[in-house]
Enzyme design. Structure first.
Site, mmCIF file in Angstrom:
data_model
loop_
_atom_site.group_PDB
_atom_site.id
_atom_site.type_symbol
_atom_site.label_atom_id
_atom_site.label_comp_id
_atom_site.label_asym_id
_atom_site.label_seq_id
_atom_site.Cartn_x
_atom_site.Cartn_y
_atom_site.Cartn_z
ATOM 1 N N THR A 125 1.284 -1.192 0.064
ATOM 2 C CA THR A 125 -0.045 -0.334 0.046
ATOM 3 C C THR A 125 0.999 1.355 -0.012
ATOM 4 N N GLU B 111 -3.736 -1.216 8.443
ATOM 5 C CA GLU B 111 -2.963 0.305 8.196
ATOM 6 C C GLU B 111 -3.306 0.591 9.781
ATOM 7 N N TYR C 233 -0.320 18.798 17.325
ATOM 8 C CA TYR C 233 -2.079 19.644 17.298
ATOM 9 C C TYR C 233 -2.002 20.048 18.582
ATOM 10 N N ASP D 248 -6.850 20.727 17.120
ATOM 11 C CA ASP D 248 -6.872 19.342 17.615
ATOM 12 C C ASP D 248 -7.289 18.302 16.356
ATOM 13 N N ARG E 227 3.065 10.837 24.427
ATOM 14 C CA ARG E 227 4.128 9.353 23.294
ATOM 15 C C ARG E 227 4.921 8.543 24.494
ATOM 16 N N HIS F 165 -8.197 13.132 20.753
ATOM 17 C CA HIS F 165 -7.112 12.873 20.747
ATOM 18 C C HIS F 165 -6.618 12.308 21.906
ATOM 19 N N ASN G 63 4.601 16.231 23.472
ATOM 20 C CA ASN G 63 4.922 16.434 21.479
ATOM 21 C C ASN G 63 5.661 17.274 21.165
ATOM 22 N N TYR H 136 -8.712 3.763 14.632
ATOM 23 C CA TYR H 136 -7.452 2.710 14.397
ATOM 24 C C TYR H 136 -7.130 1.960 15.210
ATOM 25 N N SER H 137 -7.179 2.319 16.600
ATOM 26 C CA SER H 137 -6.550 1.537 18.102
ATOM 27 C C SER H 137 -8.275 0.176 17.818
ATOM 28 N N LYS I 75 -7.903 -2.763 15.891
ATOM 29 C CA LYS I 75 -6.856 -3.341 16.768
ATOM 30 C C LYS I 75 -7.240 -4.218 17.828
ATOM 31 N N THR J 64 -0.596 -3.194 19.354
ATOM 32 C CA THR J 64 -0.705 -1.919 19.871
ATOM 33 C C THR J 64 -0.805 -1.249 21.463
ATOM 34 N N ASP J 65 -0.147 -0.069 22.472
ATOM 35 C CA ASP J 65 -0.788 0.085 23.404
ATOM 36 C C ASP J 65 -1.906 1.266 23.675
ATOM 37 N N GLU J 66 -2.243 1.054 22.218
ATOM 38 C CA GLU J 66 -3.829 2.607 22.220
ATOM 39 C C GLU J 66 -4.517 1.417 22.224
HETATM 40 P P1 NAD Z 1 2.854 0.932 8.359
HETATM 41 O O1 NAD Z 1 1.812 1.747 8.164
HETATM 42 O O2 NAD Z 1 4.500 1.506 8.218
HETATM 43 O O3 NAD Z 1 3.872 -0.767 7.501
HETATM 44 C C1 NAD Z 1 2.197 -1.179 7.575
HETATM 45 C C2 NAD Z 1 2.457 -2.710 6.456
HETATM 46 O O4 NAD Z 1 1.925 -3.494 5.935
HETATM 47 C C3 NAD Z 1 3.042 -1.711 5.057
HETATM 48 O O5 NAD Z 1 3.781 -2.211 3.751
HETATM 49 C C4 NAD Z 1 1.387 -2.172 3.766
HETATM 50 O O6 NAD Z 1 1.666 -1.901 2.819
HETATM 51 C C5 NAD Z 1 1.319 -3.758 4.703
HETATM 52 N N1 NAD Z 1 0.209 -3.732 4.165
HETATM 53 C C6 NAD Z 1 -2.090 -2.837 4.954
HETATM 54 N N2 NAD Z 1 -2.441 -3.038 3.923
HETATM 55 C C7 NAD Z 1 -2.360 -4.739 3.949
HETATM 56 C C8 NAD Z 1 -3.130 -6.174 3.460
HETATM 57 N N3 NAD Z 1 -4.112 -5.885 3.460
HETATM 58 N N4 NAD Z 1 -2.359 -7.048 3.134
HETATM 59 C C9 NAD Z 1 -1.062 -6.887 3.156
HETATM 60 N N5 NAD Z 1 -0.303 -5.888 3.105
HETATM 61 C C10 NAD Z 1 -0.809 -5.126 3.912
HETATM 62 O O7 NAD Z 1 2.938 0.311 10.012
HETATM 63 P P2 NAD Z 1 4.141 0.225 11.236
HETATM 64 O O8 NAD Z 1 3.858 0.921 11.874
HETATM 65 O O9 NAD Z 1 5.153 -0.323 11.101
HETATM 66 O O10 NAD Z 1 2.953 -1.183 12.001
HETATM 67 C C11 NAD Z 1 2.981 -2.524 12.049
HETATM 68 C C12 NAD Z 1 1.932 -2.907 12.757
HETATM 69 O O11 NAD Z 1 2.584 -2.648 14.575
HETATM 70 C C13 NAD Z 1 0.527 -2.328 13.225
HETATM 71 O O12 NAD Z 1 0.043 -3.690 13.338
HETATM 72 C C14 NAD Z 1 0.495 -1.532 13.496
HETATM 73 O O13 NAD Z 1 -0.571 -1.709 14.582
HETATM 74 C C15 NAD Z 1 1.543 -1.916 14.831
HETATM 75 N N6 NAD Z 1 2.235 -1.131 16.278
HETATM 76 C C16 NAD Z 1 2.639 0.367 15.405
HETATM 77 C C17 NAD Z 1 3.747 0.782 16.009
HETATM 78 C C18 NAD Z 1 3.840 2.236 15.980
HETATM 79 O O14 NAD Z 1 4.225 3.388 16.558
HETATM 80 N N7 NAD Z 1 4.143 2.714 14.187
HETATM 81 C C19 NAD Z 1 3.701 0.449 17.617
HETATM 82 C C20 NAD Z 1 2.569 -0.709 17.967
HETATM 83 C C21 NAD Z 1 2.516 -1.416 17.207
HETATM 84 O O1 DAU Z 2 1.250 3.654 20.971
HETATM 85 C C1 DAU Z 2 1.351 3.198 19.406
HETATM 86 C C2 DAU Z 2 1.241 4.155 18.212
HETATM 87 O O2 DAU Z 2 1.662 5.001 18.152
HETATM 88 C C3 DAU Z 2 1.084 2.885 17.273
HETATM 89 O O3 DAU Z 2 -0.679 2.388 17.057
HETATM 90 C C4 DAU Z 2 -0.040 3.793 15.629
HETATM 91 O O4 DAU Z 2 -0.219 2.613 14.304
HETATM 92 C C5 DAU Z 2 1.007 4.911 15.904
HETATM 93 O O5 DAU Z 2 0.336 5.392 14.610
HETATM 94 C C6 DAU Z 2 1.499 5.712 16.989
HETATM 95 O O6 DAU Z 2 -0.208 6.510 16.880
HETATM 96 P P1 DAU Z 2 0.168 7.862 17.268
HETATM 97 O O7 DAU Z 2 -1.056 8.360 17.038
HETATM 98 O O8 DAU Z 2 0.665 7.881 18.959
HETATM 99 O O9 DAU Z 2 1.241 8.600 16.675
HETATM 100 P P2 DAU Z 2 1.685 10.206 15.430
HETATM 101 O O10 DAU Z 2 3.100 9.814 15.384
HETATM 102 O O11 DAU Z 2 0.281 10.129 14.819
HETATM 103 O O12 DAU Z 2 1.553 10.867 16.636
HETATM 104 C C7 DAU Z 2 2.014 11.237 17.855
HETATM 105 C C8 DAU Z 2 1.446 12.245 18.998
HETATM 106 O O13 DAU Z 2 1.662 13.207 18.001
HETATM 107 C C9 DAU Z 2 -0.161 12.523 19.164
HETATM 108 O O14 DAU Z 2 -0.338 12.713 19.741
HETATM 109 C C10 DAU Z 2 -0.247 12.933 18.267
HETATM 110 C C11 DAU Z 2 0.732 14.237 17.474
HETATM 111 N N1 DAU Z 2 1.037 14.796 16.265
HETATM 112 C C12 DAU Z 2 0.579 14.214 15.109
HETATM 113 C C13 DAU Z 2 0.979 14.398 13.950
HETATM 114 C C14 DAU Z 2 0.754 13.604 12.315
HETATM 115 C C15 DAU Z 2 1.134 16.165 16.131
HETATM 116 O O15 DAU Z 2 0.850 17.204 16.939
HETATM 117 N N2 DAU Z 2 1.371 16.403 14.664
HETATM 118 C C16 DAU Z 2 1.735 15.603 13.520
HETATM 119 O O16 DAU Z 2 1.612 16.063 12.498
#
Ligand code: NAD
Ligand code: DAU
Length: 343
Positions: free
Chosen positions: A39, A87, A212, A277, A219, A281, A254, A155-156, A159, A128-130
């Protein structure tokens, strides 16, 4: 060590991509199958080195394509499934929740069906912790594995739904599982829609950084390499059926995060712009990782060493960032942020 076949879903994304590289290098005797739909969040250029290795394989597919997934499991007879594909961006889930249900809920259920049917040894669900919802600002409160699930964003909620399905397949059918719930990750190959890579990218280009609300939301940040090591440990030593929280006690507002990046890059705080915001949030996330520590995990980075490594990585890998922010991302950024008011 025994030979094993691993299916890693979402291995072209941020965390899955780092995990694939970690596993291919740490476990040359394992065959690693990276299944990803590619994606907007998936990219294979990050695997230029790893794809030369004999134990790395790539499959382009949708986890929600039942027919394909069932036939793949029948053919390959995987030992382990490590499920990252999702996603993952909260803001996108607020604009368009449907794809989150399709991929995160239905996709997970299809993988569970295939895993049950073809008798895998472990399904490790990366959550995720969310899913726990939010904490208030009392610094003595943390999410433990016993905290009730109270997701606040689409999203959460998607999950949490997938977590419940994983649990149900364990309770009902005896599928061997673990669930990990990690705090916010950062590090190499983080897609620049998320706060840290978005800030690094914009500060490098002398562009305004949108914060925001009042920037006081908290976080708990963990370097992605420490998350990968935690998943390796849970995969090999996690007790069947158990949930493990992953986090390293690195709470920051943040505003603190953004100011640290600006300072490290030697730029001015005038780049900060407070904007409308995020809806719903969450105030604060903070993980109690005691259970995982008892299993033997310890993070190697704190926030200071981790953010320094990450900023340097983005400086050294400008082409990777450029290739993303010069494409479809431009439209995403415009749509997401043009509706926000300056505060
Ligand atoms: P990301 O968005 O960077 O990557 C997601 C990947 O999944 C992409 O490569 C995308 O192409 C693939 N994908 C999406 N839909 C798909 C489908 N239908 N079939 C096959 N592949 C598909 O995500 P990330 O930040 O690497 O997160 C990975 C996992 O870890 C997620 O499950 C997320 O909930 C979890 N997680 C993320 C964080 C964080 O801070 N990013 C923290 C805790 C848990
Ligand atoms: O806690 C784990 C989660 O962390 C994962 O499950 C999610 O996949 C991952 O996206 C992340 O979620 P957050 O919503 O916490 O992450 P994000 O980077 O989007 O935002 C972090 C904080 O920053 C949140 O309080 C919103 C704020 N923010 C975010 C963006 C993109 C801003 O203030 N400005 C911004 O432009």
């Amino acid at each position: 060590m025994e030979k094993k076949k691993l299916l890693v879903t979402g291995g072209a994304g941020f965390i899955g991509g780092n995990f694939v590289q970690y596993m291919v290098n740490e476990f040359p005797q394992y065959d690693i199958y990276n299944l990803d739909l590619l994606t907007y969040a998936g990219d294979l250029t990050k695997h230029r080195q790893v794809k030369k290795k004999n134990n790395y394989h790539f499959i382009k597919a949708d986890i929600a394509d039942r027919k394909f997934i069932i036939s793949l499991f029948e053919k390959e007879k995987f030992d382990y499934v490590i499920h990252f594909a999702a996603e993952s961006h909260v803001d996108r889930s607020i604009s368009d929740p449907s794809i989150f249900v399709q991929t995160n809920v239905l996709g997970t259920q299809i993988l569970l069906d295939a895993s049950k049917q073809f008798g895998i040894s472990k399904f490790l669900h990366v959550s995720t912790d969310e899913v726990y919802g939010e904490l208030d600002f009392d610094p003595t409160t943390f999410f433990t594995e016993e905290t009730p699930l109270q997701p606040n964003s689409p999203y959460s909620a998607s999950k949490a739904s997938s977590d419940f399905l994983v649990r149900a397949y364990h309770e009902t059918y005896g599928l061997p599982i673990n669930i990990t719930r990690c705090s916010n990750n950062y590090g190499p190959y983080h897609f620049p829609e998320k706060l840290i890579p978005l800030t690094i990218s914009r500060v490098l280009n002398n562009e305004k950084v949108p914060i925001y609300g009042d920037g006081k939301n908290i976080r708990d940040w963990l370097h992605v390499y420490d998350h990968c090591a935690a998943i390796d440990l849970v995969l090999h030593q996690g007790v069947n059926g158990e949930v493990y929280n992953v986090g390293g006690h690195n709470e920051r507002t943040n505003l603190e995060v953004v100011k640290t990046i600006i300072r490290t890059l030697g730029k001015s705080e005038d780049l900060i712009e407070f904007v409308t915001d995020r809806l719903g949030h969450d105030k604060r996330y903070a993980i109690d990782p005691t259970k995982l520590e008892r299993l033997g995990w310890k993070p190697t980075f704190n926030f200071e060493t981790g953010i320094a490594q990450t900023i340097q990585w983005y400086i050294d890998n400008k082409e990777w960032l450029e290739q993303i922010i010069s494409g479809e991302y431009k439209n995403y950024f415009k749509n997401q942020y043009s509706v926000k008011q300056k505060l």
